[in-house]
Motif scaffolding. Structure first.
Motif, mmCIF file in Angstrom:
data_model
loop_
_atom_site.group_PDB
_atom_site.id
_atom_site.type_symbol
_atom_site.label_atom_id
_atom_site.label_comp_id
_atom_site.label_asym_id
_atom_site.label_seq_id
_atom_site.Cartn_x
_atom_site.Cartn_y
_atom_site.Cartn_z
ATOM 1 N N VAL A 369 0.846 -1.194 0.000
ATOM 2 C CA VAL A 369 0.000 0.000 0.000
ATOM 3 C C VAL A 369 0.879 1.242 0.000
ATOM 4 O O VAL A 369 2.051 1.203 0.386
ATOM 5 C CB VAL A 369 -0.961 0.025 1.207
ATOM 6 C CG1 VAL A 369 -1.827 -1.224 1.230
ATOM 7 C CG2 VAL A 369 -0.212 0.175 2.521
ATOM 8 N N ASP A 370 0.303 2.354 -0.444
ATOM 9 C CA ASP A 370 1.060 3.605 -0.530
ATOM 10 C C ASP A 370 1.035 4.399 0.768
ATOM 11 O O ASP A 370 1.915 5.228 1.008
ATOM 12 C CB ASP A 370 0.502 4.460 -1.666
ATOM 13 C CG ASP A 370 0.669 3.774 -3.006
ATOM 14 O OD1 ASP A 370 1.789 3.803 -3.544
ATOM 15 O OD2 ASP A 370 -0.318 3.190 -3.497
ATOM 16 N N GLY A 371 0.028 4.169 1.580
ATOM 17 C CA GLY A 371 -0.050 4.885 2.837
ATOM 18 C C GLY A 371 -1.054 4.258 3.777
ATOM 19 O O GLY A 371 -1.973 3.548 3.347
ATOM 20 N N VAL A 372 -0.862 4.510 5.072
ATOM 21 C CA VAL A 372 -1.776 4.033 6.108
ATOM 22 C C VAL A 372 -2.091 5.200 7.032
ATOM 23 O O VAL A 372 -1.186 5.956 7.423
ATOM 24 C CB VAL A 372 -1.163 2.875 6.921
ATOM 25 C CG1 VAL A 372 -2.097 2.471 8.060
ATOM 26 C CG2 VAL A 372 -0.864 1.680 6.024
ATOM 27 N N PHE A 373 -3.371 5.348 7.364
ATOM 28 C CA PHE A 373 -3.805 6.380 8.305
ATOM 29 C C PHE A 373 -4.423 5.685 9.510
ATOM 30 O O PHE A 373 -5.433 4.985 9.391
ATOM 31 C CB PHE A 373 -4.827 7.311 7.651
ATOM 32 C CG PHE A 373 -5.241 8.462 8.531
ATOM 33 C CD1 PHE A 373 -4.394 9.535 8.732
ATOM 34 C CD2 PHE A 373 -6.476 8.461 9.159
ATOM 35 C CE1 PHE A 373 -4.772 10.603 9.546
ATOM 36 C CE2 PHE A 373 -6.866 9.515 9.970
ATOM 37 C CZ PHE A 373 -6.009 10.590 10.164
ATOM 38 N N ILE A 374 -3.817 5.860 10.693
ATOM 39 C CA ILE A 374 -4.224 5.151 11.905
ATOM 40 C C ILE A 374 -5.043 6.084 12.794
ATOM 41 O O ILE A 374 -4.541 7.096 13.290
ATOM 42 C CB ILE A 374 -2.992 4.635 12.673
ATOM 43 C CG1 ILE A 374 -2.212 3.641 11.804
ATOM 44 C CG2 ILE A 374 -3.410 3.987 13.984
ATOM 45 C CD1 ILE A 374 -0.876 3.228 12.400
ATOM 46 N N ASP A 375 -6.302 5.719 12.992
ATOM 47 C CA ASP A 375 -7.191 6.525 13.838
ATOM 48 C C ASP A 375 -8.152 5.595 14.573
ATOM 49 O O ASP A 375 -9.356 5.817 14.607
ATOM 50 C CB ASP A 375 -7.956 7.536 12.981
ATOM 51 C CG ASP A 375 -8.670 8.583 13.825
ATOM 52 O OD1 ASP A 375 -8.332 8.719 15.015
ATOM 53 O OD2 ASP A 375 -9.563 9.261 13.288
ATOM 54 N N GLY A 398 6.514 5.400 0.794
ATOM 55 C CA GLY A 398 5.151 5.694 1.213
ATOM 56 C C GLY A 398 5.135 6.317 2.599
ATOM 57 O O GLY A 398 6.161 6.742 3.127
ATOM 58 N N PHE A 399 3.965 6.349 3.213
ATOM 59 C CA PHE A 399 3.853 7.051 4.491
ATOM 60 C C PHE A 399 2.990 6.283 5.487
ATOM 61 O O PHE A 399 2.085 5.536 5.110
ATOM 62 C CB PHE A 399 3.262 8.447 4.287
ATOM 63 C CG PHE A 399 1.843 8.442 3.762
ATOM 64 C CD1 PHE A 399 0.754 8.420 4.628
ATOM 65 C CD2 PHE A 399 1.597 8.454 2.395
ATOM 66 C CE1 PHE A 399 -0.546 8.409 4.148
ATOM 67 C CE2 PHE A 399 0.292 8.443 1.898
ATOM 68 C CZ PHE A 399 -0.779 8.417 2.779
ATOM 69 N N LEU A 400 3.308 6.485 6.750
ATOM 70 C CA LEU A 400 2.473 6.046 7.861
ATOM 71 C C LEU A 400 2.003 7.306 8.565
ATOM 72 O O LEU A 400 2.804 8.218 8.819
ATOM 73 C CB LEU A 400 3.265 5.162 8.822
ATOM 74 C CG LEU A 400 2.441 4.343 9.822
ATOM 75 C CD1 LEU A 400 1.705 3.224 9.085
ATOM 76 C CD2 LEU A 400 3.337 3.739 10.896
ATOM 77 N N SER A 401 0.723 7.387 8.864
ATOM 78 C CA SER A 401 0.171 8.614 9.430
ATOM 79 C C SER A 401 -0.939 8.272 10.410
ATOM 80 O O SER A 401 -1.332 7.112 10.557
ATOM 81 C CB SER A 401 -0.371 9.515 8.313
ATOM 82 O OG SER A 401 -1.411 8.856 7.601
#
Length: 438
Positions: A369-375, A398-401
């Motif tokens: 995956v290109d990014g993950v958003f953790i909420d 990519g990014f982890l956010s």
């Protein structure tokens, strides 16, 4: 009638002259809603368009000015600054919120008063459609701001670990604000205003918007640093990017990280879908985005902290029973239905995994995956598990956010500890967003 208390506020914070006298009560009410006249700038908050501030002479300005005013009011409460507690500057100790938020906020409202009044006069075709008086007021307001701001910044009362950085941020943004305002009296600009006074009103409103955004960025940047220190995490300050992208919402940050629309071929995972608000906005804007949402939709003490469960129940006006049974099950059912309905509009591009976070991560290949958003669950232990489980799933580059960095100790601690262990730089944005590149 403008009360003496509000006159004292502006006189103390800004300077020696009351800038609205020449305009009178009508124009002042266009600059600051009536409720703020009674109770002060602390009421100029994100909620000020509702409740007691609703419709405060809004019908007497056009849509363009009203939109600018809405922007200026956002976050202008400055953390409920007590203006009455200020003494005549220069002060030995200035609260961070005064120098980084309140003083710039007052400047924007002063300029708005001049611009909105001029715009109204020109639209009405009255003799008050004259650029020179408005420009004189704008110059005077900026002169007062420019004279006060350096001493205010020098006297900012902040923890030693961040005081120098906060002062530097404030000086940088003050200079940026000044550039926007000084453009109003260049030689070319003055010639334009003489021929077309209404053009000054439009340009001044645009300057207000720019200054308002600069003020919000400055206030959030300062508060984020103060939050890290207050959490007892000052030793990690070197890991925070010095010039973070302070965009305004989760959607804006994620759009930036994904390269903007249409995001063809980009794949995003969101952990903690809830009502799918973020997903709906992103999928509707980014036509090429592939989205995977992860949420167990089981609200009990084994998978979700009691604090998180209570908050989400409250969001829907629901309350758990004594055992947490019926209320939690109702929350699970209703929230999941809402999310599934929204995602159904994007069949083929959106997938919902109704699973616990770590289990869902185990089903995806690494670097997929290109990014993950953790909420999701914001407890320290769960944030640590989420980061460890999802970081390997992100492609190199990519990014982890995630969300709630600046207002939740456990999130900030987990993110900064991971960044320290992996030698990463943490970027921060408004709306309490954090991210780092993998």
């Amino acid at each position: 009638m403008v009360g003496p208390w509000m006159q004292t506020v502006f006189l103390v914070v800004v300077g020696s002259s009351w800038p609205f006298e020449a305009y009178g009560e009508f124009e002042y009410e266009m600059a600051v809603p009536a409720c703020a006249q009674r109770e002060g700038l602390a009421l100029l908050s994100e909620d000020s368009l509702g409740g007691s501030c609703a419709g405060a002479r809004r019908g007497e300005i056009d849509e363009v000015a009203a939109e600018v005013l809405m922007l200026l009011e956002t976050d202008a409460g400055c953390g409920d600054v007590d203006y009455q507690g200020l003494s005549e500057p220069p002060l030995d100790s200035v609260p961070v919120a005064v120098a980084t938020c309140a003083l710039p906020a007052v400047l924007t409202f002063q300029i708005f008063a001049a611009a909105a009044s001029l715009r109204t006069a020109c639209r009405s075709g009255t003799t008050a459609c004259d650029a020179e008086p408005a420009l004189d007021l704008i110059r005077a307001s900026y002169s007062n701001f420019r004279a006060r701001m350096p001493s205010m910044i020098a006297s900012i009362d902040a923890p030693a670990e961040v005081a120098g950085t906060v002062r530097r941020y404030a000086l940088e943004e003050a200079e940026s604000m000044g550039k926007d305002i000084r453009q109003l009296w260049t030689r070319e600009a003055l010639a334009t205003w003489a021929a077309n006074p209404a053009a000054l009103a439009g340009a001044a409103l645009n300057a207000c918007s720019n200054i308002g955004l600069s003020r919000r960025v400055l206030y959030w940047r300062a508060n984020t640093l103060l939050g890290i220190v207050s959490f007892g995490l000052a030793s990690y300050l070197s890991l925070v990017a010095p010039r973070s992208e302070f965009l305004h919402s989760r959607q804006e940050v994620l759009m930036m990280l994904l390269g903007g629309p249409p995001a063809d071929g980009q794949k995003l995972v969101e952990v903690g879908v809830h009502l799918a608000r973020v997903a709906f906005g992103l999928l509707g804007t980014m036509q090429g985005l592939q989205y995977i949402g992860v949420d167990p939709y089981v609200y009990d003490s084994e998978l979700t902290s009691a604090e998180s469960t209570a908050k989400q129940l409250a969001d829907l006006g629901l309350s758990p029973d004594a055992e947490g049974g019926e209320g939690a099950r109702e929350l699970s059912t209703e929230v999941r239905k809402a999310a599934e309905y929204k995602l159904s509009f994007f069949a083929g591009r959106a997938e919902l995994l109704v699973l616990p976070s770590v289990e869902a991560a185990s089903r995806l290949p690494d670097a997929s995956v290109d990014g993950v958003f953790i909420d999701g669950d914001h407890s320290y232990a769960q944030v640590v598990r989420d980061i460890a489980a999802w970081e390997p799933k992100v492609k190199p580059g990519g990014f982890l956010s995630g969300h709630d960095f600046g207002n939740t100790l456990d999130v900030a601690r987990a993110v900064l500890e991971r960044a320290a262990a992996t030698n990463r730089t943490v970027h921060l944005a408004m709306d309490w967003v954090w991210y780092y590149y993998v």
